[in-house]
Design an enzyme around this catalytic site. Structure first.
Site, PDB file in Angstrom:
ATOM      1  N   THR A  47      20.491  44.160  20.845  1.00 32.53           N
ATOM      2  CA  THR A  47      20.946  43.558  19.602  1.00 32.53           C
ATOM      3  C   THR A  47      19.785  43.579  18.623  1.00 32.53           C
ATOM      4  O   THR A  47      18.738  44.182  18.903  1.00 32.53           O
ATOM      5  CB  THR A  47      21.421  42.118  19.840  1.00 32.53           C
ATOM      6  OG1 THR A  47      20.351  41.359  20.418  1.00 32.53           O
ATOM      7  CG2 THR A  47      22.622  42.091  20.779  1.00 32.53           C
ATOM      8  N   SER A  63      18.782  33.402  20.748  1.00 37.05           N
ATOM      9  CA  SER A  63      17.791  32.331  20.809  1.00 37.05           C
ATOM     10  C   SER A  63      17.370  31.739  19.472  1.00 37.05           C
ATOM     11  O   SER A  63      16.591  30.782  19.454  1.00 37.05           O
ATOM     12  CB  SER A  63      16.532  32.836  21.530  1.00 37.05           C
ATOM     13  OG  SER A  63      15.926  33.875  20.801  1.00 37.05           O
ATOM     14  N   THR A  73      14.793  26.583  28.202  1.00 40.48           N
ATOM     15  CA  THR A  73      13.979  26.118  27.082  1.00 40.48           C
ATOM     16  C   THR A  73      13.852  24.605  27.102  1.00 40.48           C
ATOM     17  O   THR A  73      14.751  23.897  27.581  1.00 40.48           O
ATOM     18  CB  THR A  73      14.614  26.565  25.747  1.00 40.48           C
ATOM     19  OG1 THR A  73      13.951  25.925  24.652  1.00 40.48           O
ATOM     20  CG2 THR A  73      16.094  26.185  25.684  1.00 40.48           C
ATOM     21  N   ASP A  74      12.762  24.102  26.542  1.00 36.68           N
ATOM     22  CA  ASP A  74      12.605  22.657  26.414  1.00 36.68           C
ATOM     23  C   ASP A  74      13.581  22.049  25.409  1.00 36.68           C
ATOM     24  O   ASP A  74      13.782  20.833  25.370  1.00 36.68           O
ATOM     25  CB  ASP A  74      11.167  22.292  26.036  1.00 36.68           C
ATOM     26  CG  ASP A  74      10.696  22.902  24.718  1.00 36.68           C
ATOM     27  OD1 ASP A  74      11.458  23.660  24.092  1.00 36.68           O
ATOM     28  OD2 ASP A  74       9.548  22.614  24.320  1.00 36.68           O
ATOM     29  N   GLU A  75      14.217  22.895  24.621  1.00 38.97           N
ATOM     30  CA  GLU A  75      15.155  22.382  23.608  1.00 38.97           C
ATOM     31  C   GLU A  75      16.393  21.737  24.232  1.00 38.97           C
ATOM     32  O   GLU A  75      17.106  20.997  23.548  1.00 38.97           O
ATOM     33  CB  GLU A  75      15.554  23.494  22.639  1.00 38.97           C
ATOM     34  CG  GLU A  75      14.393  23.977  21.795  1.00 38.97           C
ATOM     35  CD  GLU A  75      14.803  24.952  20.713  1.00 38.97           C
ATOM     36  OE1 GLU A  75      15.806  24.692  20.016  1.00 38.97           O
ATOM     37  OE2 GLU A  75      14.127  25.997  20.567  1.00 38.97           O
ATOM     38  N   TYR A 107      22.534  26.511  19.847  1.00 38.12           N
ATOM     39  CA  TYR A 107      21.668  27.289  20.740  1.00 38.12           C
ATOM     40  C   TYR A 107      21.285  26.483  21.971  1.00 38.12           C
ATOM     41  O   TYR A 107      21.498  26.914  23.110  1.00 38.12           O
ATOM     42  CB  TYR A 107      20.410  27.744  20.002  1.00 38.12           C
ATOM     43  CG  TYR A 107      19.283  28.116  20.939  1.00 38.12           C
ATOM     44  CD1 TYR A 107      19.420  29.172  21.834  1.00 38.12           C
ATOM     45  CD2 TYR A 107      18.078  27.396  20.941  1.00 38.12           C
ATOM     46  CE1 TYR A 107      18.388  29.503  22.717  1.00 38.12           C
ATOM     47  CE2 TYR A 107      17.052  27.727  21.813  1.00 38.12           C
ATOM     48  CZ  TYR A 107      17.213  28.778  22.695  1.00 38.12           C
ATOM     49  OH  TYR A 107      16.198  29.091  23.563  1.00 38.12           O
ATOM     50  N   SER A 108      20.705  25.297  21.759  1.00 35.86           N
ATOM     51  CA  SER A 108      20.249  24.506  22.900  1.00 35.86           C
ATOM     52  C   SER A 108      21.415  24.029  23.755  1.00 35.86           C
ATOM     53  O   SER A 108      21.290  23.900  24.983  1.00 35.86           O
ATOM     54  CB  SER A 108      19.406  23.322  22.432  1.00 35.86           C
ATOM     55  OG  SER A 108      20.112  22.487  21.542  1.00 35.86           O
ATOM     56  N   LYS A 152      22.284  26.904  26.035  1.00 36.34           N
ATOM     57  CA  LYS A 152      21.283  27.038  27.090  1.00 36.34           C
ATOM     58  C   LYS A 152      21.440  25.942  28.142  1.00 36.34           C
ATOM     59  O   LYS A 152      21.297  26.193  29.350  1.00 36.34           O
ATOM     60  CB  LYS A 152      19.876  27.004  26.491  1.00 36.34           C
ATOM     61  CG  LYS A 152      19.512  28.226  25.679  1.00 36.34           C
ATOM     62  CD  LYS A 152      19.479  29.500  26.511  1.00 36.34           C
ATOM     63  CE  LYS A 152      18.284  29.547  27.433  1.00 36.34           C
ATOM     64  NZ  LYS A 152      18.179  30.849  28.160  1.00 36.34           N
ATOM     65  N   ASN A 169       6.994  29.723  22.804  1.00 38.08           N
ATOM     66  CA  ASN A 169       6.105  30.829  23.143  1.00 38.08           C
ATOM     67  C   ASN A 169       5.550  31.504  21.890  1.00 38.08           C
ATOM     68  O   ASN A 169       6.180  31.489  20.826  1.00 38.08           O
ATOM     69  CB  ASN A 169       6.855  31.877  23.961  1.00 38.08           C
ATOM     70  CG  ASN A 169       6.982  31.534  25.428  1.00 38.08           C
ATOM     71  OD1 ASN A 169       6.858  32.395  26.283  1.00 38.08           O
ATOM     72  ND2 ASN A 169       7.239  30.280  25.743  1.00 38.08           N
ATOM     73  N   ARG A 207       5.451  21.136  17.802  1.00 39.24           N
ATOM     74  CA  ARG A 207       5.849  21.956  18.938  1.00 39.24           C
ATOM     75  C   ARG A 207       4.664  22.106  19.895  1.00 39.24           C
ATOM     76  O   ARG A 207       3.510  22.095  19.478  1.00 39.24           O
ATOM     77  CB  ARG A 207       6.314  23.354  18.478  1.00 39.24           C
ATOM     78  CG  ARG A 207       7.527  23.327  17.533  1.00 39.24           C
ATOM     79  CD  ARG A 207       8.755  22.828  18.235  1.00 39.24           C
ATOM     80  NE  ARG A 207       9.938  22.803  17.395  1.00 39.24           N
ATOM     81  CZ  ARG A 207      10.412  21.719  16.781  1.00 39.24           C
ATOM     82  NH1 ARG A 207       9.777  20.556  16.917  1.00 39.24           N
ATOM     83  NH2 ARG A 207      11.504  21.768  16.057  1.00 39.24           N
ATOM     84  N   GLY A 248      19.742  19.319  11.534  1.00 34.77           N
ATOM     85  CA  GLY A 248      19.486  18.786  12.869  1.00 34.77           C
ATOM     86  C   GLY A 248      18.130  19.163  13.441  1.00 34.77           C
ATOM     87  O   GLY A 248      17.973  19.271  14.652  1.00 34.77           O
TER      88      GLY A 248
END
Length: 342
Positions: free
Chosen positions: A36, A85, A125-127, A153-154, A157, A183, A217, A278
């Site tokens: 993509t 992501s 992810t930590d999200e 997204y989160s 996940k 990252n 972050r 958000g």
């Protein structure tokens, strides 16, 4: 052993491909990517001629394709990086995040159950934990922190993580999950904060910063993330979640100012823009479990890692300039038009 690495033409997956192909020449590393907009085969160019590397173009949500691939290759280990992501894109179009991040994951899990793989590893992810208050620097995400998502997204996940754990309990599938902080490093797609700021600063263009720039972050160099995943898939306890964090908390504004200083560019380039919907205020990972149980330690601090990253972008302008121009999307056709995937 034979590894399937999904999303291996992306940022973290691509770095993991480099790491695995070079560290374990006796293992076969199969890269599956849909290519993509964020998938860039030029990222894998340094390893594409290695005898232990193979590439397939395909969608993890394409059930027939995935099962055919598993039947053909008979993988031992599956490491799933493949995901939509970008939070902003998830706000604009949540459906594709459900398809790739949730349905794609369950398709892989079904194939893993059928073909009896030794380990499935989900890169999360930590999200999924939501966010932390700025005025409580003593609070950190641990593996037992309740899931409390903020974006499509989160949420996608988190749903994928729960399916992974459910397949472990219901079908006995051997699984592990890693949840990482933000990252950074080489081959990072230019829409993300650090490469975006580097490329725009070099062009003397304005640097858009959300809100007041105070969002914090925890930054993790992608090399350290790769070493953590390698350790988890080989020594991690079946059915467990491991947090991977860099102990490198910085506000977005601090990161941008660090980049400007390193490039000798003025802070007047900074432009504050309307905040993201958000927008989470603070992420901070506690990686104690990974450090104590498996002995993992990061190589980079943020100060050393950001300088290495900036230097990489200065030395590899062609890579990210091809992305900005769109030319990178032609690489697959140029390299694989006359090749047979198998």
């Amino acid at each position: 052993m034979k590894f399937l690495v999904t999303g291996g033409a992306g940022f973290i997956g691509g770095n993991f491909i480099h790491y695995m192909v070079n560290k374990y020449p006796e293992d076969t590393i199969v890269n599956l990517d849909k290519l993509t907009y964020a998938g860039n085969l030029e990222t894998c160019k340094p390893v594409e001629d290695k005898p232990n590397y193979k590439f397939y173009k395909g969608d993890i949500a394409d059930r027939a394709f995935i099962f055919d691939l598993f039947e053909k290759e008979r993988f031992d280990i599956v490491v799933n990086f493949a995901a939509e992501s970008h939070v902003d894109r998830s706000i604009e179009d949540p459906e594709i995040f459900v398809k790739t991040n949730v349905l794609g994951t369950t398709t892989l899990l079904d194939a893993c159950v059928k073909y009896g793989i030794q380990r499935y590893h989900q890169v999360s992810t930590d999200e999924v934990y939501g966010d932390l208050p700025l005025d409580r620097p003593d609070l950190f995400f641990t593996e037992t922190t309740p899931l409390h998502t903020s974006s499509p997204y989160s949420s996608a996940k988190a749903a994928a993580d729960l399916f992974v754990l459910a397949y472990h309990r219901t079908y006995g599938l051997p699984v592990t999950i890693s949840r990482c902080s933000n990252n950074y490093g080489p081959y990072h797609f230019p829409e993300k904060l650090i490469p975006l700021m580097i490329s725009r600063a070099l062009a003397n263009e304005s640097l858009p910063v959300y809100g007041d720039g105070a969002n914090v972050r925890d930054w993790l160099h992608v090399y350290d993330h790769c070493t953590a995943i390698d350790l988890i898939i080989r020594q991690g306890k079946n059915g467990e979640v491991y947090n991977v964090g860099g102990h490198n908390e910085r506000s977005n504004l601090e990161v941008v100012k660090t980049i400007l200083k390193a490039l000798n560019k003025p802070e007047s380039l900074i432009r504050f823009v309307e905040d993201r919907k958000g927008h989470d205020r603070r992420y901070a990972i506690d990686p104690t479990k990974l450090e104590t149980e498996l002995g993992w330690k990061p190589k980079y601090t943020f100060d050393t890692g950001i300088q290495q990253t900036i230097q990489w972008y200065l030395e590899n302008k062609e890579w990210w300039q091809n992305i900005l121009s769109g030319e990178y999307q032609d690489y697959f056709d140029k390299m694989y038009a006359k090749k047979i995937d198998g």
